[in-house]
Design a protein around this motif. Sequence first.
Motif, mmCIF file in Angstrom:
data_model
loop_
_atom_site.group_PDB
_atom_site.id
_atom_site.type_symbol
_atom_site.label_atom_id
_atom_site.label_comp_id
_atom_site.label_asym_id
_atom_site.label_seq_id
_atom_site.Cartn_x
_atom_site.Cartn_y
_atom_site.Cartn_z
ATOM 1 N N GLY A 68 0.702 -1.296 -0.065
ATOM 2 C CA GLY A 68 0.117 0.123 -0.069
ATOM 3 C C GLY A 68 0.818 1.353 0.037
ATOM 4 N N ILE A 69 1.953 1.209 0.007
ATOM 5 C CA ILE A 69 3.032 2.359 -0.008
ATOM 6 C C ILE A 69 3.505 2.552 -1.388
ATOM 7 C CG2 ILE A 69 5.058 3.362 0.699
ATOM 8 C CD1 ILE A 69 4.892 1.524 3.051
ATOM 9 N N PRO A 70 3.346 3.786 -2.104
ATOM 10 C CA PRO A 70 3.604 3.955 -3.612
ATOM 11 C C PRO A 70 5.116 4.193 -3.641
ATOM 12 C CG PRO A 70 2.088 5.918 -2.577
ATOM 13 C CD PRO A 70 2.280 4.930 -1.451
ATOM 14 N N GLU A 71 5.777 3.866 -4.754
ATOM 15 C CA GLU A 71 7.313 3.498 -4.834
ATOM 16 C C GLU A 71 8.025 4.965 -4.611
ATOM 17 O OE1 GLU A 71 10.455 2.461 -8.272
ATOM 18 O OE2 GLU A 71 8.334 1.810 -8.534
ATOM 19 N N GLU A 72 7.265 6.181 -4.804
ATOM 20 C CA GLU A 72 7.962 7.639 -4.755
ATOM 21 C C GLU A 72 8.008 7.898 -3.026
ATOM 22 O OE1 GLU A 72 3.507 7.935 -5.673
ATOM 23 O OE2 GLU A 72 5.264 6.971 -6.681
ATOM 24 N N LYS A 73 7.135 7.067 -2.313
ATOM 25 C CA LYS A 73 7.243 7.313 -0.786
ATOM 26 C C LYS A 73 8.314 6.501 -0.103
ATOM 27 C CE LYS A 73 3.250 9.920 -0.362
ATOM 28 N NZ LYS A 73 2.916 11.008 0.424
ATOM 29 N N ILE A 74 9.103 5.987 -0.895
ATOM 30 C CA ILE A 74 10.097 4.879 -0.334
ATOM 31 C C ILE A 74 11.499 5.303 -0.588
ATOM 32 C CG2 ILE A 74 11.045 2.662 -0.102
ATOM 33 C CD1 ILE A 74 8.238 1.683 -1.045
ATOM 34 N N ALA A 75 12.467 5.591 0.451
ATOM 35 C CA ALA A 75 13.886 5.897 0.150
ATOM 36 C C ALA A 75 14.910 4.571 0.622
ATOM 37 C CB ALA A 75 14.231 7.061 0.870
ATOM 38 N N VAL A 76 15.709 4.247 -0.342
ATOM 39 C CA VAL A 76 16.586 3.309 -0.160
ATOM 40 C C VAL A 76 18.169 3.852 -0.009
ATOM 41 C CG1 VAL A 76 17.593 0.999 -0.992
ATOM 42 C CG2 VAL A 76 15.141 1.597 -1.373
ATOM 43 N N GLU A 77 18.763 3.837 0.962
ATOM 44 C CA GLU A 77 20.253 4.339 1.138
ATOM 45 C C GLU A 77 21.121 3.286 1.400
ATOM 46 O OE1 GLU A 77 20.223 7.546 3.446
ATOM 47 O OE2 GLU A 77 18.533 8.690 2.573
ATOM 48 N N LEU A 78 22.301 3.372 0.935
ATOM 49 C CA LEU A 78 23.238 2.422 1.362
ATOM 50 C C LEU A 78 24.574 3.294 1.521
ATOM 51 C CD1 LEU A 78 24.390 -0.611 1.800
ATOM 52 C CD2 LEU A 78 24.673 -0.669 -0.822
ATOM 53 N N GLU A 79 25.101 3.099 2.989
ATOM 54 C CA GLU A 79 26.185 3.990 3.565
ATOM 55 C C GLU A 79 26.901 3.310 4.515
ATOM 56 O OE1 GLU A 79 27.231 8.314 5.448
ATOM 57 O OE2 GLU A 79 25.072 8.037 4.380
ATOM 58 N N ASP A 80 28.219 3.151 4.321
ATOM 59 C CA ASP A 80 29.229 2.752 5.433
ATOM 60 C C ASP A 80 28.654 1.168 5.839
ATOM 61 O OD1 ASP A 80 30.922 4.907 5.169
ATOM 62 O OD2 ASP A 80 29.555 5.766 6.722
ATOM 63 N N SER A 81 28.312 0.319 4.919
ATOM 64 C CA SER A 81 27.610 -1.040 5.146
ATOM 65 C C SER A 81 26.404 -1.057 5.924
ATOM 66 C CB SER A 81 28.872 -1.786 5.680
ATOM 67 O OG SER A 81 29.941 -2.102 5.012
ATOM 68 N N THR A 82 25.684 0.033 5.809
ATOM 69 C CA THR A 82 24.527 -0.242 6.397
ATOM 70 C C THR A 82 23.394 0.151 5.360
ATOM 71 O OG1 THR A 82 25.175 0.753 8.570
ATOM 72 C CG2 THR A 82 22.896 1.093 8.333
#
Length: 155
Positions: free
Chosen positions: A62-76
């Motif tokens: 139920g969550i639109p793709e534009e409301k999701i953020a994916v981040e990868l930093e310092d192995s997290t």
Amino acid sequence: MTTLVRFREPLRNVAVNGEFERLIKTVFDSPARDAALSHAWTPPLDVWETEGELVYAFDLPGIPEEKIAVELEDSTLTISGSRARTELLEEGRFFRYERPFGEFTRSVALPEGTGDGEARAHYTNGVLEVTVQKPEHSKPRSIPIMTTVESAPTN
């Protein structure tokens, strides 16, 4: 005579699989609380591995793709976003709110040495899958031993 036995892990059985956390939420989150307040929530996660990759799957229905953020930093790996609350019914009334809404953030530590160069994210049918390359483990190698010949002392 009474023998005293030390109990080393008093919460070991209580905290299994988040049952303790769910119990606390059940006791303190009552339906009488203001339904308009936004509650922070954590999306469930599955992790598995393939031959050369690790896959992290988050349930975000139920969550639109534009409301999701994916981040990868310092192995997290960090997933964040928000889900809007279901609108009130015009001719009816809600009896129960169980589906979480509001802001969420979920961070997962990746294995040491995981690079962010090959990370990919796919969002299909409410499931976000993030795929990262497995870290390369050092392979054992043989190290030759060098023999040195010592000369005899001269008198």
